[in-house]
Design an enzyme around this catalytic site. Structure first.
Site, PDB file in Angstrom:
ATOM      1  N   THR A   1      -4.722   1.915   3.560  1.00 16.00           N
ATOM      2  CA  THR A   1      -6.031   1.888   2.889  1.00 16.00           C
ATOM      3  C   THR A   1      -6.813   3.191   3.012  1.00 16.00           C
ATOM      4  OG1 THR A   1      -7.162   0.953   4.821  1.00 16.00           O
ATOM      5  CG2 THR A   1      -6.160  -0.609   3.280  1.00 16.00           C
TER       6      THR A   1
ATOM      7  N   TYR B   1     -11.511   6.773   7.394  1.00 18.07           N
ATOM      8  CA  TYR B   1     -11.241   6.620   5.969  1.00 18.07           C
ATOM      9  C   TYR B   1     -12.545   6.267   5.259  1.00 18.07           C
ATOM     10  CZ  TYR B   1      -6.316   6.171   7.460  1.00 18.07           C
ATOM     11  OH  TYR B   1      -5.079   6.370   8.007  1.00 18.07           O
TER      12      TYR B   1
ATOM     13  N   LEU C   1       5.464   7.438   0.225  1.00 15.00           N
ATOM     14  CA  LEU C   1       5.536   7.930  -1.159  1.00 15.00           C
ATOM     15  C   LEU C   1       5.058   9.375  -1.269  1.00 15.00           C
ATOM     16  CD1 LEU C   1       4.260   4.788  -3.093  1.00 15.00           C
ATOM     17  CD2 LEU C   1       6.596   5.399  -2.446  1.00 15.00           C
TER      18      LEU C   1
ATOM     19  N   ARG D   1      -4.738  16.491  -2.263  1.00 15.65           N
ATOM     20  CA  ARG D   1      -3.563  17.133  -2.849  1.00 15.65           C
ATOM     21  C   ARG D   1      -3.877  18.501  -3.424  1.00 15.65           C
ATOM     22  NH1 ARG D   1      -1.784  11.567  -5.736  1.00 15.65           N
ATOM     23  NH2 ARG D   1      -4.058  11.540  -5.940  1.00 15.65           N
TER      24      ARG D   1
ATOM     25  N   GLY E   1       0.410   2.985   0.399  1.00 21.71           N
ATOM     26  CA  GLY E   1      -0.990   3.244   0.083  1.00 21.71           C
ATOM     27  C   GLY E   1      -1.315   2.881  -1.353  1.00 21.71           C
TER      28      GLY E   1
ATOM     29  N   ARG F   1      -4.910   1.804  -4.098  1.00 22.23           N
ATOM     30  CA  ARG F   1      -6.335   1.549  -4.279  1.00 22.23           C
ATOM     31  C   ARG F   1      -6.611   0.751  -5.548  1.00 22.23           C
ATOM     32  NH1 ARG F   1      -9.038   7.331  -5.103  1.00 22.23           N
ATOM     33  NH2 ARG F   1     -10.825   5.994  -5.392  1.00 22.23           N
TER      34      ARG F   1
END
Length: 332
Positions: free
Chosen positions: A22, A59, A206, A227, A278, A280
């Site tokens: 999460t 987070y 992933l 990223r 992961g 969302r």
């Protein structure tokens, strides 16, 4: 779907071998939060047989825990809640902090945000070299004795740090980065986990979406998306990794599976592992069932290694994600 399971020492119920990660649900470093979709994602994960939900205070600076807490209210007995401890922040700057006083504060904050009386798996997020591991481990063991925590884990620890921690408190799990592209733990952490009968919660299976099979070279990352700083997503490396993914799809297709399922199955076939998937949005968890009920054989593993060696020059790890020590932020 019948999910594969394994036992985590100290926990009464078996854990699904895929966990819901999460980090992105918290919003920070992922382009913002979307609570409605996050709640639907958690509901879908539970419906698919995933009973491990992994979160952390950092987070979204508490936001992920709050969303998870609301989503599992009324379903607490069906869920293995895993969260973390040992990171602090000032003015949005994150740093490592595993002092006993910080742990005492964090456990109460996490219990409140998660709307629960206990945490199933409590993990030290990053090693804090400025705090003796004995102090950290004993503070956490006190939480187990008090009934606030069921089992203890560590994340991003070396084997030596795991061994030192275990002198003062029982260790059930280790959570390192691990995926087809980031395999450093095979040199030391994974063998140590097998030797010490620890369960490995592999985060990033992933590789931040790179191994989903859905990413293209023109993909843009907005705002604070991490990223933008990950070397794998910068040219010329980005094209190399995308080429490897395209070639890996051939192995997935041989088994009648998606690239995403191949990436997760590879992690599950490497040891006593749980893959942290992961997501969302609900659609991002579609395909979980494809990862169960089959295995990659030795020929598949060799073919995968051949593709990686051929397609990727100068591979890089996940080092860019490591938060600084406390003294580098606070000037102590």
């Amino acid at each position: 779907m019948t999910a594969e399971t394994l036992s985590i020492p100290g926990l009464a119920k078996p854990a699904s071998r895929i966990a819901l990660g999460t980090w992105a649900i918290g919003g920070a470093m992922w382009g913002g939060a979307d609570d409605a979709n996050a709640a639907r994602t958690i509901d879908k994960a539970l419906d698919l047989g995933i009973n491990v939900i992994d979160t952390a205070p950092v987070y979204g600076f508490g936001h992920s825990e709050e969303v998870v807490g609301r989503a599992v209210e009324g379903k607490r007995d069906k869920v293995i809640l895993a969260t973390k401890v040992g990171l602090n922040w000032q003015g949005g700057k994150i740093f490592r902090d595993s002092r006993p006083a910080r742990i005492e504060q964090e456990i109460e904050d996490s219990l409140r945000r998660l709307r629960t009386e206990y945490i199933d798996l409590y993990q030290v997020h990053w090693p804090d070299v400025e705090t003796p591991l004995e102090e950290t481990a004993r503070a956490l063991e006190n939480l187990v004795k008090a009934g606030k925590v069921r089992a203890l884990g560590v994340s991003n620890f070396s084997p030596a740090q795991m061994d030192e921690f275990s002198k003062f408190a029982p260790l059930a799990t280790i959570q390192p980065p691990y995926n087809l592209f980031e395999r450093e733990i095979e040199q030391d952490v994974l063998p140590a986990a097998v030797r010490n009968k620890l369960v490995v919660l592999a985060y990033g299976p992933l590789c931040r979406g790179l191994l989903s099979g859905r990413m293209t070279a023109d993909r843009k990352f907005e705002g604070d998306d991490l990223r933008n700083h990950d070397p794998k997503f910068q040219q010329p490396r980005f094209d190399q990794y995308l080429k490897a993914v395209e070639d890996l799809k051939g192995i997935a297709e041989k088994h009648g599976k998606s690239m995403l399922a191949l990436a997760v199955r590879w992690v599950l076939d490497r040891g006593p592992t749980i893959a942290l998937w992961g997501a969302r949005k609900p659609e991002q968890i579609s395909g979980v069932e494809e990862a169960f009920g089959w295995t990659l054989d030795e020929a598949d593993m060799k073919a995968i290694d051949t593709i990686l060696t051929r397609d990727i020059q100068n591979p890089v790890g996940p080092e860019f994600m490591a938060p600084p020590a406390r003294n580098r932020v606070q000037g102590q």
